[in-house]
Design a protein around this motif. Structure first.
Motif, mmCIF file in Angstrom:
data_model
loop_
_atom_site.group_PDB
_atom_site.id
_atom_site.type_symbol
_atom_site.label_atom_id
_atom_site.label_comp_id
_atom_site.label_asym_id
_atom_site.label_seq_id
_atom_site.Cartn_x
_atom_site.Cartn_y
_atom_site.Cartn_z
ATOM 1 N N UNK A 58 -32.187 71.559 76.634
ATOM 2 C CA UNK A 58 -32.407 73.009 76.612
ATOM 3 C C UNK A 58 -32.507 73.592 78.023
ATOM 4 N N UNK A 59 -32.397 72.768 79.040
ATOM 5 C CA UNK A 59 -32.624 73.223 80.409
ATOM 6 C C UNK A 59 -31.836 74.478 80.780
ATOM 7 N N UNK A 60 -30.546 74.616 80.440
ATOM 8 C CA UNK A 60 -29.830 75.851 80.823
ATOM 9 C C UNK A 60 -30.497 77.119 80.290
ATOM 10 N N UNK A 61 -31.019 77.078 79.084
ATOM 11 C CA UNK A 61 -31.707 78.249 78.534
ATOM 12 C C UNK A 61 -33.011 78.516 79.282
ATOM 13 N N UNK A 111 -32.413 80.356 82.495
ATOM 14 C CA UNK A 111 -32.253 81.794 82.260
ATOM 15 C C UNK A 111 -33.613 82.490 82.168
ATOM 16 N N UNK A 112 -34.549 81.871 81.455
ATOM 17 C CA UNK A 112 -35.901 82.426 81.406
ATOM 18 C C UNK A 112 -36.518 82.492 82.815
ATOM 19 N N UNK A 113 -36.323 81.446 83.593
ATOM 20 C CA UNK A 113 -36.930 81.373 84.928
ATOM 21 C C UNK A 113 -36.487 82.537 85.809
ATOM 22 N N UNK A 114 -35.271 82.971 85.646
ATOM 23 C CA UNK A 114 -34.786 84.117 86.428
ATOM 24 C C UNK A 114 -35.588 85.373 86.106
ATOM 25 N N UNK A 115 -36.048 85.514 84.855
ATOM 26 C CA UNK A 115 -36.873 86.652 84.460
ATOM 27 C C UNK A 115 -38.276 86.552 85.054
ATOM 28 N N UNK A 116 -38.765 85.312 85.217
ATOM 29 C CA UNK A 116 -40.127 85.094 85.692
ATOM 30 C C UNK A 116 -40.250 85.164 87.216
ATOM 31 N N UNK A 152 -43.090 70.222 72.852
ATOM 32 C CA UNK A 152 -43.206 71.612 73.289
ATOM 33 C C UNK A 152 -43.653 71.748 74.745
ATOM 34 N N UNK A 153 -44.291 70.742 75.295
ATOM 35 C CA UNK A 153 -44.724 70.860 76.680
ATOM 36 C C UNK A 153 -43.552 70.761 77.653
ATOM 37 N N UNK A 154 -42.481 70.092 77.258
ATOM 38 C CA UNK A 154 -41.362 69.852 78.182
ATOM 39 C C UNK A 154 -40.691 71.154 78.617
ATOM 40 N N UNK A 155 -40.358 72.090 77.709
ATOM 41 C CA UNK A 155 -39.795 73.357 78.184
ATOM 42 C C UNK A 155 -40.731 74.119 79.117
ATOM 43 N N UNK A 156 -42.030 73.996 78.921
ATOM 44 C CA UNK A 156 -42.978 74.668 79.805
ATOM 45 C C UNK A 156 -42.963 74.040 81.199
ATOM 46 N N UNK A 157 -42.807 72.716 81.267
ATOM 47 C CA UNK A 157 -42.648 72.052 82.566
ATOM 48 C C UNK A 157 -41.386 72.548 83.270
ATOM 49 N N UNK A 158 -40.300 72.609 82.520
ATOM 50 C CA UNK A 158 -39.024 73.067 83.087
ATOM 51 C C UNK A 158 -39.102 74.525 83.521
ATOM 52 N N UNK A 159 -39.814 75.351 82.754
ATOM 53 C CA UNK A 159 -39.951 76.764 83.121
ATOM 54 C C UNK A 159 -40.681 76.898 84.455
#
Length: 616
Positions: free
Chosen positions: A458-461, A464-469, A584-591
């Motif tokens: 899911x990293x590419x998605x 995209x979120x990171x750019x907003x943050x 669920x913690x993995x996307x938060x790490x990536x974010x």
């Protein structure tokens, strides 16, 4: 925190000292330095990274066969060259009469009575050039020196209150380094050639140099010379400490194709979890050590002690232990537990959680619990040779491998794996786990590496979120039930490496205060698995949207939450029941990681932080 390397050899030891610092730099990077004997005491110090220190060393042609080195996480005194270790003594006298540079010393820890010692030494004529508590030890050793450095150090540490690991040498005895420890780790490395011997705060510093390691115990003082060493305990009695063969893999510190260690360690999680669960064919108490079955039978409650990310692992485990094993569980921040009145119970299993196994507050909390008569102890730890493992009766060793990034990732998921196994083992001993349930849980655990790999896709998605943050200064994280601790961990990761102010709340608490903060400029991250609390969580999400807040939702595929204006949804590959927090913690790490990259912060070495918190 902080890193120490010391050596006595018949060859130029500076390259080994610098290499050791590079491997320990993740423990502290406010400043660094090296001191050697070369017809007197010589040193190089810098507030840059170790790589820059190496340039300075080469320019000054610094070399020597006896030396000490240090990389610092600042406690007393700001990061500055004059506060950097190693420190030199400045003896009494004025001008040409002053005795300078007889003793060199490095130190990890905090000396609580440094003010009183400083005043006494100043009264004797000692000059202080730094604001550190460390310089006090250096001058104290000098003031007690009468021709035998070992005796001087023994006398000095008897006057210290607090935590310390020190390495010290004297120009009058150029082939001798003395070390001592109390509350901070220190090891002896027995050399393989030329009679050389070493000191270090971590065996990894000596990888490739020696694998023969002696773990010094609380209160030990060690005398390191060419071809020999000896140890005395806190009572001053000579003791023999076992020499252990320890394989510290220096290759684990190589970045490979990754930009940062944190990114590397996030992507190592499928392998780390697989390694942690390797060989687990059935749920048996003996996974945690000999005597586990008898101890588990006697347990009627659980006390978990931990700090930081490990504390959030413990908070997650509380839901498992009470929901599956049906055992009352209390989770305490270690630094708080040891300083408050509690009600001890001999039937309590005290569980400590630590990546390094040297976390000072957790060790102190463990010892406090033991002093209250709670002797049933178990640790979930990533370092088999650590103090935590040695001081607990039972242990589950996670196999995350070396974690260099200050923001913990793979250590957290492997801790959760170990804690879930502990839950199953306790449930089995208590007769609360059927064979069918055991088989289902083991099947789910074996599938975890594949499930984690799917989440990493899911990293590419997430990017995209990171750019907003990236241009935000505040963020809110929401979770319910089992996933509330995961929201806490996600907020911690974001604040650690992006410096964005992030808070996490149990979603049901939103209307009891945090909702006042919500605007379109404060993104709200929501952990939304398809569990029994999903409909309640959806109501909390609507409360955010009604106030103009923007939601970023991690939803299971069948949760019926759709992306729309103000709601950004990333769908998890599958719902994973009780083990869902590990996914669920993995996307938060990536974010957190990709937001930090977008903001240009130092991902692996965030400001004011360091790895392995060995001070209170």
């Amino acid at each position: 925190m902080c890193g120490i390397v010391g050596a006595v050899s018949t060859r130029n030891i500076v390259p080994i000292l610098v290499q050791g610092l590079q491997r320990l730099e993740y423990r502290g990077y406010d400043s660094c330095g090296v001191a050697v004997y070369a017809d007197g005491l010589k040193r190089a110090r810098s507030t840059d990274r170790v790589a820059k220190l190496l340039n300075q060393i080469e320019q000054e042609h610094l070399s020597g066969m006896t030396g000490i080195a240090h990389t610092r996480w600042a406690t007393h005194g700001a990061p500055a060259v004059h506060n950097a270790h190693p420190h030199f003594s400045h003896g009494p006298g004025e001008g040409a009469a002053a005795r300078a540079g007889r003793v060199a010393l490095v130190h990890n820890g905090i000396i609580e009575n440094h003010t009183e010692l400083r005043q006494a030494l100043q009264a004797k004529g000692y000059r202080f050039d730094s604001q550190t508590d460390t310089e006090v030890i250096c001058h104290l050793v000098d003031s007690l020196y009468e021709g035998d450095l070992f005796d001087a150090v023994k006398s000095a540490v008897a006057q210290l209150h607090g935590a310390y690991a020190i390495a010290v040498f004297c120009k009058d005895e150029p082939h001798r380094v003395v070390g001592a420890r109390a509350g901070s780790p220190l090891i002896l490395g027995v050399g393989r050639e030329g009679g050389e011997n070493f000191l270090a705060s971590d065996a990894m510093a000596l990888a490739g140099v020696t694998d023969q390691i002696v773990y010094l115990e609380e209160g030990d003082v060690v005398d390191v010379q060419l071809g020999k060493y000896w140890v005395v305990d806190k009572s001053g009695r000579p003791v023999t400490r076992a020499v252990k063969t320890v394989v510290a893999h220096s290759g684990a510190a190589e970045l490979g194709p990754y930009r940062h260690y944190m990114q590397k360690e996030i992507f190592e999680q499928p392998r780390a979890v697989a390694d942690t669960l390797e060989g687990v064919q059935a749920v048996v108490p003996e996974l945690f050590g000999d005597g586990a079955y008898r101890m588990f039978k006697e347990v009627d409650s659980i006390l978990i002690l931990a700090c930081g990310t490990s504390y959030y692992a413990g908070c997650t485990a509380k839901y498992w232990l009470e929901g599956i094993a049906k055992i009352p569980t209390q989770v305490e921040i270690a630094s708080e537990y040891r300083y408050r009145e509690t009600v001890p119970s001999p039937g309590t299993l005290v569980v400590t959680i630590s990546q390094s196994g040297e976390t000072a507050d957790t060790l102190a909390a463990l010892r406090h619990a033991q002093s209250l008569g709670m002797t049933k102890t178990l640790t979930v730890c990533n370092v088999a040779t650590s103090a935590m493992v040695r001081e607990c009766k039972l242990a589950y060793i996670t196999r995350a491998g070396v974690e260099i990034g200050v923001a913990s990732t793979k250590a957290f998921t492997t801790q959760l794996a170990g804690l879930f196994l502990l839950t199953l083992a306790l449930a089995q001993v208590k007769g609360r786990l059927t064979e069918e349930q055991e088989a289902q849980h083991l099947k789910a655990m074996r599938h975890l590496p594949a499930a984690l790999s799917a989440v990493l896709a899911l990293e590419p998605q997430i990017i995209n979120w990171a750019e907003h943050f990236a241009d935000k200064e505040h963020a809110l994280f929401l979770g319910r039930g089992l996933h509330y601790p995961i929201a806490l961990e996600g907020a911690l990761k974001l604040k650690e490496i992006t410096y964005i102010h992030a808070e996490a709340y149990a979603a049901g608490e939103l209307k009891h205060g945090p909702l006042a903060l919500v605007t379109s400029e404060m993104p709200v991250v929501t952990v939304a698995p398809n569990d029994t609390l999903l409909e309640k969580l959806k109501s909390n999400m609507q409360e955010v949207r009604a106030r103009g807040g923007v939601l970023y939702v991690l939803a299971d595929a069948d949760s019926r939450i759709e992306s729309e204006d103000g709601i950004h949804v990333i769908r998890m590959p599958e719902h994973y029941g009780p083990l869902s927090p590990m996914l669920h913690v993995v996307p938060l790490q990536l974010l957190a990681y990709h937001t930090a990259c977008a903001r240009g912060t130092d991902v692996d070495k965030p400001r004011n932080l360091a790895k392995s918190v060995t001070v209170e």
